[in-house]
Design an enzyme around this catalytic site. Structure first.
Site, mmCIF file in Angstrom:
data_model
loop_
_atom_site.group_PDB
_atom_site.id
_atom_site.type_symbol
_atom_site.label_atom_id
_atom_site.label_comp_id
_atom_site.label_asym_id
_atom_site.label_seq_id
_atom_site.Cartn_x
_atom_site.Cartn_y
_atom_site.Cartn_z
ATOM 1 N N HIS A 121 0.874 -1.170 -0.093
ATOM 2 C CA HIS A 121 -0.031 -0.082 -0.106
ATOM 3 C C HIS A 121 0.691 1.049 0.147
ATOM 4 O O HIS A 121 1.937 1.328 0.567
ATOM 5 C CB HIS A 121 -0.920 -0.161 1.323
ATOM 6 C CG HIS A 121 -2.065 0.858 1.171
ATOM 7 N ND1 HIS A 121 -1.662 2.182 1.521
ATOM 8 C CD2 HIS A 121 -3.182 0.884 1.213
ATOM 9 C CE1 HIS A 121 -2.746 3.003 1.499
ATOM 10 N NE2 HIS A 121 -3.990 2.054 1.241
ATOM 11 N N ASP A 198 2.982 -4.437 7.936
ATOM 12 C CA ASP A 198 1.721 -3.809 7.693
ATOM 13 C C ASP A 198 0.766 -4.679 8.091
ATOM 14 O O ASP A 198 0.729 -5.630 7.019
ATOM 15 C CB ASP A 198 1.718 -3.152 6.385
ATOM 16 C CG ASP A 198 0.365 -2.811 5.951
ATOM 17 O OD1 ASP A 198 -0.429 -2.570 6.750
ATOM 18 O OD2 ASP A 198 0.208 -2.287 4.842
ATOM 19 N N GLN A 201 -4.320 -4.966 6.805
ATOM 20 C CA GLN A 201 -5.611 -5.997 6.235
ATOM 21 C C GLN A 201 -5.403 -7.441 7.038
ATOM 22 O O GLN A 201 -6.419 -8.200 6.632
ATOM 23 C CB GLN A 201 -5.340 -6.212 4.835
ATOM 24 C CG GLN A 201 -5.584 -5.036 4.025
ATOM 25 C CD GLN A 201 -6.928 -4.391 3.957
ATOM 26 O OE1 GLN A 201 -7.974 -5.092 4.281
ATOM 27 N NE2 GLN A 201 -6.981 -3.343 3.498
ATOM 28 N N LYS A 224 -10.863 -0.948 10.299
ATOM 29 C CA LYS A 224 -11.062 -1.994 9.541
ATOM 30 C C LYS A 224 -11.411 -3.197 10.246
ATOM 31 O O LYS A 224 -11.418 -4.359 9.588
ATOM 32 C CB LYS A 224 -9.623 -2.428 8.787
ATOM 33 C CG LYS A 224 -9.389 -1.144 7.615
ATOM 34 C CD LYS A 224 -8.234 -1.850 6.775
ATOM 35 C CE LYS A 224 -7.267 -0.666 6.251
ATOM 36 N NZ LYS A 224 -8.072 -0.084 5.232
ATOM 37 N N CYS A 364 -4.699 2.264 -4.078
ATOM 38 C CA CYS A 364 -3.458 2.714 -3.452
ATOM 39 C C CYS A 364 -2.368 1.705 -3.373
ATOM 40 O O CYS A 364 -1.441 1.556 -2.553
ATOM 41 C CB CYS A 364 -3.814 3.183 -1.768
ATOM 42 S SG CYS A 364 -5.191 4.327 -1.533
HETATM 43 N N1 ALA Z 1 -6.430 0.852 2.490
HETATM 44 C C1 ALA Z 1 -7.789 0.792 2.340
HETATM 45 C C2 ALA Z 1 -8.200 0.205 1.087
HETATM 46 O O1 ALA Z 1 -7.354 -0.890 0.543
HETATM 47 C C3 ALA Z 1 -8.498 2.090 2.204
HETATM 48 O O2 ALA Z 1 -9.311 0.069 0.658
#
Ligand code: ALA
Length: 406
Positions: A121, A198, A201, A224, A364
């Site tokens: 990202h 990171d 997710q 998230k 992103c």
């Molecule tokens: N990083 C978040 C996405 O992947 C906002 O949607």
């Protein structure tokens, strides 16, 4: 797992969009929030909504206690040995910048290298580009294998020469591919490099144990994982935090201030200048309770089930290209794809008209899109409260798009 019972706790899932029942498949962008989280924030504002650390009065003491208890709860959730390793930030982006600025810019120099991937990202990649530009350190990348859709870690020992820090995600936001972080951490440590993970997710979808991983830094976002926006976490090993300079200066992070100089508070306050997102932290506390009630193993299993169902439907269709690892066991609950001859934004617009929310575009992650050779993808990202019926609605929308653009 009784999904329907959980779904009742999420007001967003009961809303309508374009006069249709709303199907939310953009969970990688942010999750829906259960009433328990909304209620925890409301209770704070209504019942004792004052600042922490400052007042000697009862309400402030209560807010302070609940704030600190949440720090301990977060530490338990990721199995950190010490709650002082938990820094509250504004989100993963700030956490990433904090490490890059307070560790990277101070401890790296020309001749050193940072090893990362082109799958990151922007909030993970770009701060380290800046660190390398400012310090003269070199930015290197673990190669990507387009055939397998995975990183090629076969040359890791060579790549790790001169590397002081490896910066990598646990699950890519654009496709859901999960790099072999355990192997990468072990290898990095054998070569004397630290690892920044990171977890934005990852922590929201899989059980994560920082002690077992032995990771040096890891960050993630509350929003998230059923929690409020504007709140993130940086986990770091205590000796690293002790050696680092503050990232921001102001109230709450100082020990003594004279007219011409200051000394810092101990970790974690050293990194938490200013009034924090107190309501957010208390909402996050309720979010963790909720996830623990569901159980992260169950979250992970349900999302795997949803992904398998979507992939099965995709295999039976023609003209769908799915991105990520060919080995579906290395995929989290993200279904990233393109339809032949239809731009992802056009598909997203048709799906929106069908009441189905996904994310489209480059997510992103422009370098990753370049590796895939696409301008963007359509991304349906799942949470444990999604149903097979949600995926049926997604595929009905795909059919609709085909009839419009076909
Ligand atoms: N990083 C978040 C996405 O992947 C906002 O949607």
């Amino acid at each position: 797992m009784n999904i329907e019972n959980y779904r009742k706790d999420f007001p967003l899932l009961a809303t309508r969009s374009h006069n249709k029942s709303f199907v939310y498949l953009d969970n990688a962008a942010t999750s829906a929030k259960p009433v328990q989280v909304i209620e925890a924030e409301r209770r704070y504002y209504e019942d004792f909504g004052v600042n922490i650390h400052r007042g000697l009065y009862e309400h402030s003491a209560k807010a302070t206690r609940l704030f600190q208890e949440t720090r301990e709860k977060v530490a338990r959730f990721i199995n950190a040995a010490d709650s002082r390793s938990i820094i509250f930030t504004h989100g993963s982006t700030e956490s990433s910048n904090l490490v890059a600025t307070s560790w990277g810019k101070v401890f790296l120099k020309a001749g050193d290298a940072v090893l990362t991937t082109e799958l990151e990202h922007h909030s993970t990649l770009v701060p380290w580009q800046n660190v390398c530009e400012k310090t003269g350190a070199k930015l290197k990348f673990i190669p990507y294998n387009k055939e397998t859709g995975e990183l090629d870690c076969s040359s890791l020992p060579d790549l790790l020469q001169n590397v002081k820090v490896v910066v990598i995600n646990g699950m890519t936001n654009a496709t859901g591919y999960m790099p072999p972080v355990t192997t990468i951490i072990e290898s990095a440590h054998e070569h004397g490099a630290l690892v920044v993970l990171d977890g934005a997710q990852w922590v929201s979808h899989k059980p994560v144990d920082v002690t077992q991983l032995d990771v040096d830094f890891m960050y993630f976002s509350a929003h998230k994982m059923l929690g409020p926006t504007g709140l993130g976490v940086l986990y770091a090993k205590l000796p690293l935090l002790d050696a680092m300079e503050p990232y921001m200066f102001g109230g709450d992070m100082i020990d003594q201030v004279w007219a011409d100089r200051s000394t810092w508070a101990k970790v974690p306050e050293k990194f938490e200048a200013g009034t924090p997102n107190i309501a957010g932290v208390l909402g996050f506390s309720a979010a963790i309770d909720y996830l623990e009630t569901v159980g992260m193993e169950h979250v992970s299993e349900q999302e795997a089930r949803l992904l398998a169902y979507a992939l099965n439907k995709a295999e039976k269709s023609t003209g769908i290209t799915v991105y990520g690892s060919l080995d579906r066991t290395k995929q989290g609950g993200i279904f990233s794809f393109n339809l032949e001859g239809i731009h992802s934004h056009d598909l997203g617009t048709i799906l929106d008209a069908c009441g189905v929310a996904i994310r489209t575009g480059f997510h992103c992650a422009m370098p990753y899109m370049n590796l895939l050779g696409v301008a963007g993808t359509a991304r349906a990202s799942f949470a444990f409260y999604n149903t097979l019926g949600d995926i049926d609605r997604l595929f009905e929308g795909i059919l609709q798009a085909r009839s419009v653009f076909g």
